[in-house]
Design a protein around this motif. Structure first.
Motif, PDB file in Angstrom:
ATOM      1  N   ASP A 279       0.878  -1.190   0.000  1.00  0.00           N
ATOM      2  CA  ASP A 279       0.000   0.000   0.000  1.00  0.00           C
ATOM      3  C   ASP A 279       0.909   1.232   0.000  1.00  0.00           C
ATOM      4  O   ASP A 279       1.583   1.538   0.978  1.00  0.00           O
ATOM      5  CB  ASP A 279      -0.904   0.000   1.232  1.00  0.00           C
ATOM      6  N   MET A 280       0.911   1.943  -1.126  1.00  0.00           N
ATOM      7  CA  MET A 280       1.814   3.083  -1.259  1.00  0.00           C
ATOM      8  C   MET A 280       1.472   4.211  -0.270  1.00  0.00           C
ATOM      9  O   MET A 280       2.360   4.929   0.208  1.00  0.00           O
ATOM     10  CB  MET A 280       1.774   3.612  -2.696  1.00  0.00           C
ATOM     11  N   ALA A 281       0.197   4.355   0.016  1.00  0.00           N
ATOM     12  CA  ALA A 281      -0.190   5.403   0.980  1.00  0.00           C
ATOM     13  C   ALA A 281       0.384   5.112   2.364  1.00  0.00           C
ATOM     14  O   ALA A 281       0.884   6.001   3.062  1.00  0.00           O
ATOM     15  CB  ALA A 281      -1.712   5.519   1.041  1.00  0.00           C
ATOM     16  N   VAL A 282       0.303   3.816   2.751  1.00  0.00           N
ATOM     17  CA  VAL A 282       0.851   3.432   4.053  1.00  0.00           C
ATOM     18  C   VAL A 282       2.370   3.627   4.061  1.00  0.00           C
ATOM     19  O   VAL A 282       2.951   4.119   5.033  1.00  0.00           O
ATOM     20  CB  VAL A 282       0.474   1.982   4.376  1.00  0.00           C
ATOM     21  N   LEU A 283       3.020   3.245   2.952  1.00  0.00           N
ATOM     22  CA  LEU A 283       4.470   3.412   2.889  1.00  0.00           C
ATOM     23  C   LEU A 283       4.866   4.892   2.920  1.00  0.00           C
ATOM     24  O   LEU A 283       5.867   5.273   3.543  1.00  0.00           O
ATOM     25  CB  LEU A 283       5.010   2.734   1.621  1.00  0.00           C
ATOM     26  N   ASN A 284       4.102   5.746   2.221  1.00  0.00           N
ATOM     27  CA  ASN A 284       4.380   7.181   2.263  1.00  0.00           C
ATOM     28  C   ASN A 284       4.198   7.756   3.681  1.00  0.00           C
ATOM     29  O   ASN A 284       4.963   8.609   4.147  1.00  0.00           O
ATOM     30  CB  ASN A 284       3.490   7.919   1.277  1.00  0.00           C
ATOM     31  N   THR A 285       3.146   7.283   4.354  1.00  0.00           N
ATOM     32  CA  THR A 285       2.921   7.728   5.750  1.00  0.00           C
ATOM     33  C   THR A 285       4.071   7.315   6.646  1.00  0.00           C
ATOM     34  O   THR A 285       4.557   8.083   7.490  1.00  0.00           O
ATOM     35  CB  THR A 285       1.598   7.155   6.269  1.00  0.00           C
ATOM     36  N   ALA A 286       4.522   6.048   6.459  1.00  0.00           N
ATOM     37  CA  ALA A 286       5.652   5.565   7.266  1.00  0.00           C
ATOM     38  C   ALA A 286       6.906   6.388   6.989  1.00  0.00           C
ATOM     39  O   ALA A 286       7.656   6.744   7.915  1.00  0.00           O
ATOM     40  CB  ALA A 286       5.899   4.092   6.971  1.00  0.00           C
ATOM     41  N   GLY A 287       7.147   6.710   5.704  1.00  0.00           N
ATOM     42  CA  GLY A 287       8.313   7.529   5.376  1.00  0.00           C
ATOM     43  C   GLY A 287       8.225   8.908   5.988  1.00  0.00           C
ATOM     44  O   GLY A 287       9.226   9.468   6.483  1.00  0.00           O
ATOM     45  N   ALA A 288       7.017   9.517   5.979  1.00  0.00           N
ATOM     46  CA  ALA A 288       6.840  10.844   6.565  1.00  0.00           C
ATOM     47  C   ALA A 288       7.072  10.829   8.079  1.00  0.00           C
ATOM     48  O   ALA A 288       7.703  11.725   8.638  1.00  0.00           O
ATOM     49  CB  ALA A 288       5.445  11.376   6.243  1.00  0.00           C
ATOM     50  N   GLU A 289       6.565   9.789   8.755  1.00  0.00           N
ATOM     51  CA  GLU A 289       6.753   9.697  10.204  1.00  0.00           C
ATOM     52  C   GLU A 289       8.224   9.513  10.544  1.00  0.00           C
ATOM     53  O   GLU A 289       8.737  10.108  11.501  1.00  0.00           O
ATOM     54  CB  GLU A 289       5.921   8.535  10.769  1.00  0.00           C
TER      55      GLU A 289
END
Length: 427
Positions: A404-414
């Motif tokens: 899930d790219m959205a989840v991965l982007n969120t993880a990268g932002a955090e």
């Protein structure tokens, strides 16, 4: 400058005129006189107008009357000395009253004890006053060889007492005059030895009482001073305590203001980091009204256009990273290395999701255990990103269809926020 007085070279007393110098010479046998530019002291009592020629007279007048204010009119009364002595009036040389035999008698200055006269003049009394005191107090002819030698010790005190009692007399500053043939008899004391002893005892008793009264007065003054100082110290202590309380209150107020500014600064920094993450993720700026609701949102308002699952995982991811930092706050390098390793795992999957080697992590790997596996929350963070443990618990594996790219982007932002925000994990 013209001379303002005559100074006796033997005893240093200042005299206003030639007449006073002549009287002083007759009384003391002093003959060394010289002009002086120093005026005779003239201190006038402000209350009664009594003139005083020395500080001793001022002290006696103050003690007798209680007057303490004196005006210095020395220069006003000072005038150049006239060295030509005027002729003596006939009344000074001859008495107007006839003697018992019908003849006029010569009036002269009575003879007094010269040593006592010098002592009184040394105390500041004028020659005329000292002569009057010694003559009228009956101590003028006393000497150490006399039968009444005990009075020689207390004679000056008796003369001073006489001056204290008669200093208001109008002729106090005039030389006394007595008939020439009676001056010696008038001054001769007519006291028996018993009367001398009684008089001496009386004077000693008066001196003792006076000393005791002075001691009691001084003791009262000291007690009053002690009480006053005690009150002042107590007031100063109370004032110091009040000032200390005010300082403590002000210090607490300043500390609260400093804490509030620090919280506001941290909150502003968090808001800026949050806005930066949204900008990097391509999300629109957050609405301030929606970001800071005045009241908890109702349950029905939780529905939104964005999926609820990524937002929930973002909170859980942040908690995992915060737990990792708090558990290892003594070793910032270790925490930073763990965040960088997690960011590398997430970034590799986001960039190349089709390659299985980036989606599969061996749990027993020494590097993985040292950097991520041994830290609390490290494996949980990867599981929130979509990784799952296989049945043998040997690998963490992220299936291709579960990327899930959205989840991965969120993880990268955090992870980026945790590494760049200096206040992350503080609150």
């Amino acid at each position: 400058m013209a001379g303002l007085s005559l100074q006796c070279g033997d005893c240093g007393v200042l005299l206003r005129s030639v007449e006073e110098a002549q009287a002083h010479a007759e009384a003391t046998s002093h003959s060394n006189f010289a002009e002086s530019t120093e005026a005779v002291l003239n201190l006038v009592c402000s209350a009664c107008g009594k003139p005083c020629r020395s500080q001793t007279e001022v002290d006696l007048h103050t003690k007798r009357t209680g007057h303490a204010e004196f005006a210095d009119k020395t220069m006003e009364a000072a005038k150049p000395i006239d060295l030509e002595a005027p002729p003596k009036p006939a009344t000074e040389a001859m008495d107007v009253d006839a003697s018992p035999s019908g003849e006029q008698q010569e009036m002269v200055v009575p003879e007094v004890n010269k040593e006592m006269l010098v002592d009184l003049e040394g105390m500041g009394f004028s020659t005329a006053r000292a002569t009057r005191a010694l003559h009228f107090s009956g101590t003028s002819n006393l000497s150490l060889e006399s039968a009444e030698c005990i009075l020689y010790v207390i004679a000056p005190l008796k003369a001073i007492n006489w001056l204290s009692e008669h200093q208001e007399d109008p002729d106090i500053d005039e030389m006394p005059l007595v008939p020439a043939n009676t001056k010696t008899e008038a001054n001769k004391p007519n006291l028996t030895p018993e009367e001398v002893k009684l008089k001496a005892q009386e004077l000693r008793e008066r001196a003792r009482k006076k000393k005791e009264e002075e001691q009691r007065r001084m003791e009262r003054e000291r007690e009053k001073e002690r009480i006053r100082i005690g009150k002042e110290l107590l007031e100063a202590k109370k004032m110091e305590e009040q000032n200390e309380r005010k300082r403590m209150i002000e210090l607490r107020r300043l500390e609260k203001e400093e804490e509030k500014r620090a919280r506001d600064k941290i909150r502003q920094k968090l808001e800026e980091d949050k806005a930066e993450r949204r900008r990097k993720l391509g999300l629109p700026p957050e609405d301030p009204a929606a970001a800071k609701p005045s009241a908890p949102p109702p349950v029905e308002e939780k529905k939104s256009a964005l999926p609820i699952r990524p937002a929930t995982k973002a909170e859980r991811m942040r908690d995992c990273l915060r737990n990792m930092k708090q558990q290892n706050k003594e070793d910032d390098a270790k925490v930073k290395r763990a965040f960088q390793t997690l960011l590398a795992y997430v970034g590799n999957v986001a960039k190349k999701p089709d390659e299985e080697k980036f989606r599969k992590i061996r749990l027993s790997n020494a590097t993985f255990q040292e950097r991520v596996g041994s830290l609390p929350g490290g494996i949980e963070f990867l599981q929130l990103c979509g990784f799952e443990k296989l049945e043998d618990n040997e690998f963490l594996f992220l299936a291709r269809d579960k990327v899930d790219m959205a989840v991965l982007n969120t993880a990268g932002a955090e992870l980026n926020s945790a590494m760049t925000n200096p206040f992350f994990g503080v609150l």
